[in-house]
Write a protein that holds these residues in place. Structure first.
Motif, PDB file in Angstrom:
ATOM      1  N   LEU A 103       0.819  -1.208   0.000  1.00 10.67           N
ATOM      2  CA  LEU A 103       0.000   0.000   0.000  1.00 10.67           C
ATOM      3  C   LEU A 103       0.855   1.261   0.000  1.00 10.67           C
ATOM      4  O   LEU A 103       0.535   2.238  -0.684  1.00 10.67           O
ATOM      5  N   LEU A 104       1.944   1.257   0.754  1.00 10.57           N
ATOM      6  CA  LEU A 104       2.844   2.411   0.760  1.00 10.57           C
ATOM      7  C   LEU A 104       3.463   2.648  -0.613  1.00 10.57           C
ATOM      8  O   LEU A 104       3.598   3.785  -1.055  1.00 10.57           O
TER       9      LEU A 104
ATOM     10  N   LEU B 230       2.100   1.796  -3.490  1.00 12.45           N
ATOM     11  CA  LEU B 230       1.033   2.322  -4.346  1.00 12.45           C
ATOM     12  C   LEU B 230       0.743   3.787  -4.052  1.00 12.45           C
ATOM     13  O   LEU B 230       0.523   4.579  -4.973  1.00 12.45           O
ATOM     14  N   VAL B 231       0.761   4.182  -2.796  1.00 13.20           N
ATOM     15  CA  VAL B 231       0.544   5.591  -2.445  1.00 13.20           C
ATOM     16  C   VAL B 231       1.680   6.446  -3.003  1.00 13.20           C
ATOM     17  O   VAL B 231       1.442   7.545  -3.526  1.00 13.20           O
ATOM     18  N   ALA B 232       2.914   5.957  -2.917  1.00 17.90           N
ATOM     19  CA  ALA B 232       4.054   6.704  -3.474  1.00 17.90           C
ATOM     20  C   ALA B 232       3.911   6.851  -4.983  1.00 17.90           C
ATOM     21  O   ALA B 232       4.167   7.929  -5.541  1.00 17.90           O
TER      22      ALA B 232
ATOM     23  N   MET C 206       1.097   6.870  -6.663  1.00 17.35           N
ATOM     24  CA  MET C 206       0.011   7.822  -6.909  1.00 17.35           C
ATOM     25  C   MET C 206       0.485   9.252  -6.679  1.00 17.35           C
ATOM     26  O   MET C 206       0.098  10.171  -7.406  1.00 17.35           O
ATOM     27  N   ALA C 207       1.326   9.465  -5.679  1.00 15.71           N
ATOM     28  CA  ALA C 207       1.850  10.807  -5.426  1.00 15.71           C
ATOM     29  C   ALA C 207       2.733  11.270  -6.586  1.00 15.71           C
ATOM     30  O   ALA C 207       2.653  12.431  -7.006  1.00 15.71           O
TER      31      ALA C 207
END
Length: 103
Positions: free
Chosen positions: A80-81, A83-85, A87-88
């Motif tokens: 998840l981390l 994927l968040v990176a 997306m950022a």
């Protein structure tokens, strides 16, 4: 009746508590010495992850669990981390492109 399960020595917990205290002091020192920018946030996040790792490993007994259980608990948040990176990074790219063409 005393339990027949394995017990860890109290010295282990005291050493971890002391190390957590040192890491918290270092985290406080980041503000005391007035670090700024990415260095400040990098140090804060690194110290936070070290403290969280110690807590998970020792107090939640993950250091003594099987590798499959450790992977089942730690890999999903890590994914998840990532994927968040991603997306950022995509958001930054989209913002840069829009600001280039739509002024």
């Amino acid at each position: 009746m005393p339990s027949s399960g394995q017990q860890h020595p109290i010295s282990l917990y005291l050493k971890v508590w002391g190390l957590l205290f040192v890491l918290s002091t270092l985290s406080y020192m980041v503000d005391y010495f007035r670090f700024t920018g990415y260095l400040r946030w990098g140090l804060i996040v690194a110290l936070m992850l070290m403290k969280a790792g110690l807590i998970v490993a020792v107090f939640m007994h993950m250091a003594w669990e099987r590798l499959a259980l450790v992977c089942a608990i730690l890999l999903p948040p890590l994914c998840l981390l990532v994927l968040v990176a991603l997306m950022a990074l995509e958001a930054e790219h989209t913002f840069a492109i829009r600001s280039l063409f739509f002024r």
